[in-house]
Design a protein around this motif. Structure first.
Motif, PDB file in Angstrom:
ATOM      1  N   SER A 155      -9.884  -5.128   3.218  1.00 34.44           N
ATOM      2  CA  SER A 155      -8.668  -5.888   3.497  1.00 34.44           C
ATOM      3  C   SER A 155      -7.788  -5.191   4.527  1.00 34.44           C
ATOM      4  O   SER A 155      -6.981  -5.833   5.194  1.00 34.44           O
ATOM      5  CB  SER A 155      -7.865  -6.100   2.211  1.00 34.44           C
ATOM      6  OG  SER A 155      -7.264  -4.886   1.782  1.00 34.44           O
ATOM      7  N   ILE A 209      -5.280  -7.092   7.595  1.00 36.49           N
ATOM      8  CA  ILE A 209      -3.813  -7.136   7.542  1.00 36.49           C
ATOM      9  C   ILE A 209      -3.236  -7.240   8.954  1.00 36.49           C
ATOM     10  O   ILE A 209      -2.143  -7.753   9.147  1.00 36.49           O
ATOM     11  CB  ILE A 209      -3.265  -5.916   6.765  1.00 36.49           C
ATOM     12  CG1 ILE A 209      -3.679  -6.021   5.297  1.00 36.49           C
ATOM     13  CG2 ILE A 209      -1.753  -5.787   6.892  1.00 36.49           C
ATOM     14  CD1 ILE A 209      -3.388  -4.800   4.464  1.00 36.49           C
ATOM     15  N   ILE A 226      -1.859 -10.563   9.862  1.00 40.49           N
ATOM     16  CA  ILE A 226      -0.621 -11.008   9.212  1.00 40.49           C
ATOM     17  C   ILE A 226       0.541 -10.733  10.164  1.00 40.49           C
ATOM     18  O   ILE A 226       0.549  -9.708  10.843  1.00 40.49           O
ATOM     19  CB  ILE A 226      -0.434 -10.275   7.869  1.00 40.49           C
ATOM     20  CG1 ILE A 226      -1.555 -10.686   6.906  1.00 40.49           C
ATOM     21  CG2 ILE A 226       0.932 -10.529   7.261  1.00 40.49           C
ATOM     22  CD1 ILE A 226      -1.592  -9.903   5.627  1.00 40.49           C
ATOM     23  N   PHE A 239       5.665  -8.858   8.008  1.00 36.24           N
ATOM     24  CA  PHE A 239       5.188  -8.799   6.621  1.00 36.24           C
ATOM     25  C   PHE A 239       4.190  -7.666   6.382  1.00 36.24           C
ATOM     26  O   PHE A 239       3.879  -7.342   5.239  1.00 36.24           O
ATOM     27  CB  PHE A 239       4.502 -10.113   6.230  1.00 36.24           C
ATOM     28  CG  PHE A 239       5.396 -11.303   6.321  1.00 36.24           C
ATOM     29  CD1 PHE A 239       6.492 -11.444   5.498  1.00 36.24           C
ATOM     30  CD2 PHE A 239       5.143 -12.304   7.258  1.00 36.24           C
ATOM     31  CE1 PHE A 239       7.319 -12.545   5.581  1.00 36.24           C
ATOM     32  CE2 PHE A 239       5.962 -13.409   7.348  1.00 36.24           C
ATOM     33  CZ  PHE A 239       7.056 -13.540   6.514  1.00 36.24           C
ATOM     34  N   ARG A 240       3.670  -7.076   7.426  1.00 37.58           N
ATOM     35  CA  ARG A 240       2.569  -6.113   7.293  1.00 37.58           C
ATOM     36  C   ARG A 240       2.900  -4.923   6.410  1.00 37.58           C
ATOM     37  O   ARG A 240       2.102  -4.546   5.551  1.00 37.58           O
ATOM     38  CB  ARG A 240       2.133  -5.602   8.665  1.00 37.58           C
ATOM     39  CG  ARG A 240       1.294  -6.569   9.407  1.00 37.58           C
ATOM     40  CD  ARG A 240       0.794  -5.976  10.692  1.00 37.58           C
ATOM     41  NE  ARG A 240       0.443  -7.089  11.574  1.00 37.58           N
ATOM     42  CZ  ARG A 240       0.227  -6.974  12.843  1.00 37.58           C
ATOM     43  NH1 ARG A 240       0.325  -5.789  13.423  1.00 37.58           N
ATOM     44  NH2 ARG A 240      -0.072  -8.021  13.566  1.00 37.58           N
ATOM     45  N   SER A 297       5.065  -4.542   4.006  1.00 37.85           N
ATOM     46  CA  SER A 297       5.162  -4.931   2.584  1.00 37.85           C
ATOM     47  C   SER A 297       3.780  -5.127   1.978  1.00 37.85           C
ATOM     48  O   SER A 297       3.529  -4.713   0.841  1.00 37.85           O
ATOM     49  CB  SER A 297       5.957  -6.228   2.445  1.00 37.85           C
ATOM     50  OG  SER A 297       7.244  -6.057   2.952  1.00 37.85           O
ATOM     51  N   ILE A 298       2.896  -5.730   2.733  1.00 38.72           N
ATOM     52  CA  ILE A 298       1.527  -5.958   2.248  1.00 38.72           C
ATOM     53  C   ILE A 298       0.807  -4.623   2.075  1.00 38.72           C
ATOM     54  O   ILE A 298       0.093  -4.417   1.087  1.00 38.72           O
ATOM     55  CB  ILE A 298       0.745  -6.875   3.228  1.00 38.72           C
ATOM     56  CG1 ILE A 298       1.415  -8.241   3.358  1.00 38.72           C
ATOM     57  CG2 ILE A 298      -0.713  -6.996   2.819  1.00 38.72           C
ATOM     58  CD1 ILE A 298       1.411  -9.077   2.111  1.00 38.72           C
ATOM     59  N   ALA A 325       2.160  -3.003  -1.136  1.00 37.90           N
ATOM     60  CA  ALA A 325       1.648  -3.707  -2.324  1.00 37.90           C
ATOM     61  C   ALA A 325       0.169  -3.393  -2.536  1.00 37.90           C
ATOM     62  O   ALA A 325      -0.276  -3.173  -3.674  1.00 37.90           O
ATOM     63  CB  ALA A 325       1.856  -5.207  -2.166  1.00 37.90           C
ATOM     64  N   ARG A 326      -0.582  -3.350  -1.448  1.00 38.97           N
ATOM     65  CA  ARG A 326      -2.021  -3.035  -1.521  1.00 38.97           C
ATOM     66  C   ARG A 326      -2.231  -1.665  -2.168  1.00 38.97           C
ATOM     67  O   ARG A 326      -3.077  -1.502  -3.041  1.00 38.97           O
ATOM     68  CB  ARG A 326      -2.583  -3.073  -0.095  1.00 38.97           C
ATOM     69  CG  ARG A 326      -4.011  -2.698   0.056  1.00 38.97           C
ATOM     70  CD  ARG A 326      -4.372  -2.761   1.560  1.00 38.97           C
ATOM     71  NE  ARG A 326      -5.619  -2.109   1.813  1.00 38.97           N
ATOM     72  CZ  ARG A 326      -5.750  -0.811   2.097  1.00 38.97           C
ATOM     73  NH1 ARG A 326      -4.695  -0.037   2.178  1.00 38.97           N
ATOM     74  NH2 ARG A 326      -6.935  -0.291   2.316  1.00 38.97           N
TER      75      ARG A 326
END
Length: 102
Positions: free
Chosen positions: A10, A14, A17, A21-22, A24-25, A28-29
């Motif tokens: 993943s 990213i 994206i 937003f990158r 934050s992702i 979270a990942r």
């Protein structure tokens, strides 16, 4: 192990994206991956059931956030060839047989 494969694959996706937003992702990942590792550390289902809620502490979240800064920089500087991503996705699809019904 399969979840780790998903997390690894993943990473380069990213980049698709939107920039806002990158980060934050990426955070979270890392945090959800950390939860998965904590679940695995319980060794068996009985220990998992008896352990109560599994969570990432504030200190661990700060560490994962700081590490995500390096992920963000790495993602900006590197790329993975689409051919390799497709190959990895094919392996994942074979492993979990997404087209099978339960």
């Amino acid at each position: 192990n399969l979840a780790d494969t998903f997390y690894e694959n993943s990473f380069y996706s990213i980049k698709d994206i939107p920039m806002s937003f990158r980060f934050s992702i990426l955070v979270a990942r890392r945090i959800y991956r950390k939860i998965g590792h904590k679940i695995l550390s319980k060794k068996n289902f009985e220990n998992y059931q008896n352990s109560g809620k599994i969570y990432v502490s504030i200190t661990e979240k700060i560490i994962e956030t700081l590490l995500s800064i390096f992920d963000f920089i790495e993602l900006s500087l590197n790329y993975k060839k689409d051919v390799q991503i497709q190959h990895d996705h094919s392996l994942i699809n074979e492993e979990i047989k997404l087209d099978e019904r339960i």
